[in-house]
Scaffold this active site. Structure first.
Site, PDB file in Angstrom:
ATOM      1  N   ASN A 156      -0.049   1.774   5.911  1.00 37.31           N
ATOM      2  CA  ASN A 156       1.403   1.689   6.030  1.00 37.31           C
ATOM      3  C   ASN A 156       2.022   2.054   4.690  1.00 37.31           C
ATOM      4  OD1 ASN A 156       1.821  -0.888   4.389  1.00 37.31           O
ATOM      5  ND2 ASN A 156       0.341  -1.582   5.926  1.00 37.31           N
ATOM      6  N   ALA A 180       1.450  -8.915   0.681  1.00 32.94           N
ATOM      7  CA  ALA A 180       0.802  -7.657   1.066  1.00 32.94           C
ATOM      8  C   ALA A 180       1.139  -7.277   2.506  1.00 32.94           C
ATOM      9  CB  ALA A 180      -0.708  -7.777   0.904  1.00 32.94           C
ATOM     10  N   ASP A 191      -2.868  -4.750  10.769  1.00 31.69           N
ATOM     11  CA  ASP A 191      -3.189  -5.654  11.879  1.00 31.69           C
ATOM     12  C   ASP A 191      -4.476  -5.246  12.598  1.00 31.69           C
ATOM     13  OD1 ASP A 191      -0.929  -7.251  11.517  1.00 31.69           O
ATOM     14  OD2 ASP A 191       0.317  -5.855  12.637  1.00 31.69           O
ATOM     15  N   LYS A 243     -17.313  12.702   8.007  1.00 35.42           N
ATOM     16  CA  LYS A 243     -15.968  13.102   8.385  1.00 35.42           C
ATOM     17  C   LYS A 243     -15.910  13.516   9.858  1.00 35.42           C
ATOM     18  CE  LYS A 243     -12.422  16.555   7.348  1.00 35.42           C
ATOM     19  NZ  LYS A 243     -12.054  17.723   6.512  1.00 35.42           N
ATOM     20  N   PRO A 296      -8.419  -9.893  10.611  1.00 33.05           N
ATOM     21  CA  PRO A 296      -8.116 -11.319  10.436  1.00 33.05           C
ATOM     22  C   PRO A 296      -6.676 -11.508   9.981  1.00 33.05           C
ATOM     23  CG  PRO A 296      -9.490 -10.511   8.632  1.00 33.05           C
ATOM     24  CD  PRO A 296      -9.463  -9.428   9.666  1.00 33.05           C
ATOM     25  N   LYS A 307       1.826 -19.935  11.520  1.00 35.27           N
ATOM     26  CA  LYS A 307       0.846 -19.754  10.454  1.00 35.27           C
ATOM     27  C   LYS A 307       0.840 -20.907   9.459  1.00 35.27           C
ATOM     28  CE  LYS A 307       1.153 -14.726  10.811  1.00 35.27           C
ATOM     29  NZ  LYS A 307       1.141 -13.441  10.090  1.00 35.27           N
TER      30      LYS A 307
END
Length: 405
Positions: free
Chosen positions: A220, A285, A289, A299, A316, A353
């Site tokens: 990302n 961070a 996911d 490759k 995780p 969480k």
């Protein structure tokens, strides 16, 4: 040890880009050639800078260059008027910085001598004093110099260890003055009240890379700037900081214990290693996911393939794993990058969480989210009113710590 003066206590931990009053002392040493760059950084930060140069320092740095950059006359041991400048300058200054500091000046300060304008100013000061020794390795490691350093530290003067490397005399060893940007970090740290002294802070920052093969990965756009800002502001406030950073993080990380990681599994392992020692864990961070179920050792070739199918499996949930093990008194701070229902999604994550705080932002909003220097964050906790912070990420980080502490 906490370093602060009466002036500093009045200012508290205000944003660092606001004007500060810095008294810079320059002594004789080849490292003085770096000082014009330091003065430029001080001025760029919006601060005021008065400069005292010893007679010998003028052989290594041109006073006219310093005056041009600072916009003020340079103070020396000759040519000052009846205003008793060492008293007036120390009453004006928020911090005194001596860079480079020669072995001779170090010894004078340690023994309370006041035989020139700079040493007189230090003796008359009540603000933080920050010293950067720079000299030959053998001079630095000599029992006399080490005893002087010990004396200064016992009096509350901050003596910053020199760096190791090639020295001007041709030797290689410990004695190099830090670079100007590193000196600036130490100045900002000296200007802060150390209300996090003795605290251990672990911060995660940047994106994880989940490799498909040796040359491709899923990731990302996270730059890690917000995480580094949280780490930096905690370090400025006296904390011991361990930064667990993804490969995307390219920020200046001077002062931290830095651990580089690649994948979510790597990050989980490093965070769990800190679960007992950390007083604060900041999960800034952008952890992937999912990862590919199968990693290809070679490759993946596109020849003969119009399409490929990737099977992904869940990574995780590091924040949730830490939340399960969180001990009494430990503070867990999470982040939520959202595109809709920002506050609702963030609050659900906070509870699920077992976080103490969560900072949520809309990554689709202009000037907020990945790769930019600014942000708008909602600070959500279990039992306090929601707060909204907007501005530079480093300023937001200070406000977050103010709220949390």
């Amino acid at each position: 040890m906490q370093y602060h003066s009466p002036n500093q206590m009045q200012n508290q931990n205000r944003p660092l880009k606001q004007p500060h009053r810095i008294l810079l002392g320059i002594t004789g040493g080849i490292a003085a050639y770096k000082i014009p760059a330091l003065v430029r950084l001080i001025m760029k930060a919006g601060s005021e800078c008065e400069v005292i140069m010893t007679d010998s320092s003028a052989k290594f740095a041109a006073p006219m260059a310093i005056e041009t950059l600072s916009g003020r006359k340079v103070w020396t041991d000759s040519g000052f008027d009846h205003t008793i400048p060492h008293i007036r300058l120390t009453q004006w200054a928020e911090v005194i910085v001596i860079a480079p500091c020669s072995a001779n000046t170090l010894a004078k300060i340690a023994h309370g001598m006041a035989d020139n304008l700079l040493t007189s100013a230090v003796l008359a000061s009540s603000c933080p004093v920050l010293v950067f020794p720079a000299m030959n390795e053998r001079m630095y490691s000599s029992p006399a110099t080490q005893s002087n350093i010990k004396t200064l530290r016992e009096r509350g003067i901050m003596v910053i260890e020199p760096e190791s490397g090639a020295l001007a005399c041709g030797d290689d060893g410990k004695g190099r003055m830090p670079e100007p940007n590193e000196i600036m970090h130490e100045i900002f740290r000296a200007l802060c009240v150390h209300d996090m002294a003795g605290k251990n802070v672990t911060v995660t920052a940047g994106a994880t890379h989940e490799y498909l093969d040796p040359v491709r990965y899923i990731s990302n756009p996270s730059s890690g700037k917000m995480g580094v800002a949280m780490a930096r502001s905690a370090w400025y406030r006296g904390a011991n900081v361990r930064l667990i950073a993804g490969e995307s993080v390219s920020a200046d990380m001077y002062g931290f214990d830095v651990v580089r990681i690649v994948s979510a599994d790597d990050m989980l392992r490093e965070v769990m290693a800190d679960i007992e020692r950390a007083d604060y864990i900041v999960k800034a961070a952008a952890v992937g996911d999912y990862r590919a179920k199968e990693y290809h050792e070679r490759k993946i070739k596109r020849e003969g393939r119009d399409a490929i199918t990737l099977e992904l499996v869940r990574n995780p949930d590091i924040a949730a794993e830490v939340g399960k093990l969180k001990r009494e008194g430990q503070v867990l701070i999470g982040f939520a990058a959202e595109t809709d229902n920002v506050a609702g999604n963030a609050r659900e994550k906070l509870l699920r969480k077992n976080l103490d705080y969560i900072l949520a932002n809309d990554v689709t909003a202009e000037g907020s989210g990945f790769g930019v220097d600014t942000n708008t964050l909602r600070l959500i906790s279990r039992d306090k009113p929601e707060e909204i912070f907007s501005g530079l990420k480093e300023d937001i980080a200070f406000q977050v710590w103010d709220h949390v502490i």
